[in-house]
Design an enzyme around this catalytic site. Sequence first.
Site, PDB file in Angstrom:
ATOM      1  N   ARG A  50       0.838  -1.203   0.000  1.00  0.00           N
ATOM      2  CA  ARG A  50       0.000   0.000   0.000  1.00  0.00           C
ATOM      3  C   ARG A  50       0.871   1.251   0.000  1.00  0.00           C
ATOM      4  O   ARG A  50       1.861   1.330   0.733  1.00  0.00           O
ATOM      5  CB  ARG A  50      -0.903  -0.009   1.239  1.00  0.00           C
ATOM      6  N   CYS A  65      13.027  -3.767   2.257  1.00  0.00           N
ATOM      7  CA  CYS A  65      11.732  -4.438   2.199  1.00  0.00           C
ATOM      8  C   CYS A  65      11.919  -5.893   1.766  1.00  0.00           C
ATOM      9  O   CYS A  65      12.626  -6.177   0.785  1.00  0.00           O
ATOM     10  CB  CYS A  65      10.829  -3.718   1.205  1.00  0.00           C
ATOM     11  N   TRP A  87      39.112   8.541 -34.251  1.00  0.00           N
ATOM     12  CA  TRP A  87      38.294   7.325 -34.366  1.00  0.00           C
ATOM     13  C   TRP A  87      38.660   6.333 -33.274  1.00  0.00           C
ATOM     14  O   TRP A  87      37.791   5.789 -32.587  1.00  0.00           O
ATOM     15  CB  TRP A  87      38.487   6.690 -35.744  1.00  0.00           C
ATOM     16  N   TYR A 107      36.226   5.284 -30.213  1.00  0.00           N
ATOM     17  CA  TYR A 107      35.770   3.895 -30.125  1.00  0.00           C
ATOM     18  C   TYR A 107      36.088   3.328 -28.741  1.00  0.00           C
ATOM     19  O   TYR A 107      35.288   2.605 -28.145  1.00  0.00           O
ATOM     20  CB  TYR A 107      36.436   3.050 -31.209  1.00  0.00           C
ATOM     21  N   ASP A 114      33.401   6.643 -39.628  1.00  0.00           N
ATOM     22  CA  ASP A 114      33.348   5.186 -39.603  1.00  0.00           C
ATOM     23  C   ASP A 114      32.677   4.663 -40.873  1.00  0.00           C
ATOM     24  O   ASP A 114      31.623   5.169 -41.287  1.00  0.00           O
ATOM     25  CB  ASP A 114      32.574   4.742 -38.365  1.00  0.00           C
TER      26      ASP A 114
END
Length: 492
Positions: free
Chosen positions: A45, A69, A427, A431, A447
């Site tokens: 609840r 919990c 590049w 990467y 690319d």
Amino acid sequence: MTPTGHLDTEACYRAVQSRDRRFDGVFYTAVRTTGIYCRPSCPARTPAAANVTFHATAASAHSAGFRACKRCLPDATPGSPEWDVAADVAGRAMRLIADGLVDREGVDGLARRVGYTPRHLGRLLTQELGAAPLALARARRAQSARVLIETTDLPLTDVAFASGFASVRQFNETLREIYAASPTELRGRRGGSPTRGAVTMRLPVRTPFTGRALFDFLALRAVPGVEVVVGDVYARTLRLPHGPGIVRLRLPDSDAVGETAVAEATFELADLRDLSAASERTRRLLDADCDPVAVAAALGSDDVLGRVVSSAPGLRVPGHVDGEEVAVRAVLGQQVSVAGARTVAGRFVQQWGEAVETDVPGLTHLFPSSATLAEQDPEALPMPRARGRALVGMCAALAAGDVVLDRGADREDVRASLLALPGIGPWTADYIALRALGHPDVFLPTDIGIRDALIALGQDPGRAADLGERWRPWRSYAQVHLWNTLTRIKEN
């Protein structure tokens, strides 16, 4: 939600009222009248607004005196997507803590890695996350222990050390405090499964999750000796802090939105103390903490990417278990096909990799370490001489610690350090950032795979960089979606 560490109380309570699963792991709800904290989607609840407080981490709730919990298991959620992508100190520290760095090197080691004094780091994390480094590490250990207790038949003593505790006494006291139950009582709630020398874990991932596309990406690039693919299982060797290991992975496909799926990972380790590091690095490989709903919301309305994104919901950026290995493989992949880079990497493994014994046919070696490759003659490597010099120079920098490729490093500093090395261009640096550092906003406009994908979508590849600007701050996901449009993932 507001930026790191500052939760909007009204927004949090609305999420709790709706039991919105997308916020599980993003924040935690603590209820003063019960002394319990829950995930936002807990089926119990809904508590009155006056009785709840919100915490950015489970450790913050623990520190405030709340217990987890037993119904919704709030610590059994994927990690916060905010910590996964954040470039600030809190995000960097959280990624290192998740890897077990505090267990291995203490708070002083964590502070050194992020460039702060221990005292200042403690103040910063307490302000941002509601808990100090030791409390954050303690919460991680408790979560790892609970998963092992409830899903395996490992002896409880082994569970204690595998999850990072320094003693059985510390293990028992922590679990009693956090879960209000002893380890034996926790095990009695769910039956474990025999481990037979291995530990199988269910790694939570946010949904939707396109596991097959990630599997295909990894399979195409599998380096002989280090990685194998058999049927629907991807397996590889792992270089871990206390010794070698292997992981076998089965990846789910799930179109559900805002829920939690699980990837089955079976680990075989030389030292059980490495289990937390192994599982965390495997989750990085899966990009498990990504928020695919947020990515789809940002990219799905784009006139170029919209249909592409909707056709592959939950596509992930393939991460990696070892940043230095990614860097070496990125250099090997410069201006050659995926198949060519894979072949050369296989030769490196056979010549300089460390042999390991496994029960998986084809897994025979660890990938060569940067220290080993730094000692090689670049002129004798099976590649153009300039690339060989670039590879050896980069490995020397990695071995010396001048460049650090764990997820605790500052991404911009890493990029600058890589670009300063001879033969390492944008590049390669980007990467590496994409796969090793988990950077969410990297794009590779030159690319060849991106160019081919854009042409197939009727776009001018010369406009790739301009198009990429429209896809911030999720350009890494745009990158992978474009690769995925090709009939097979091409060289990148």
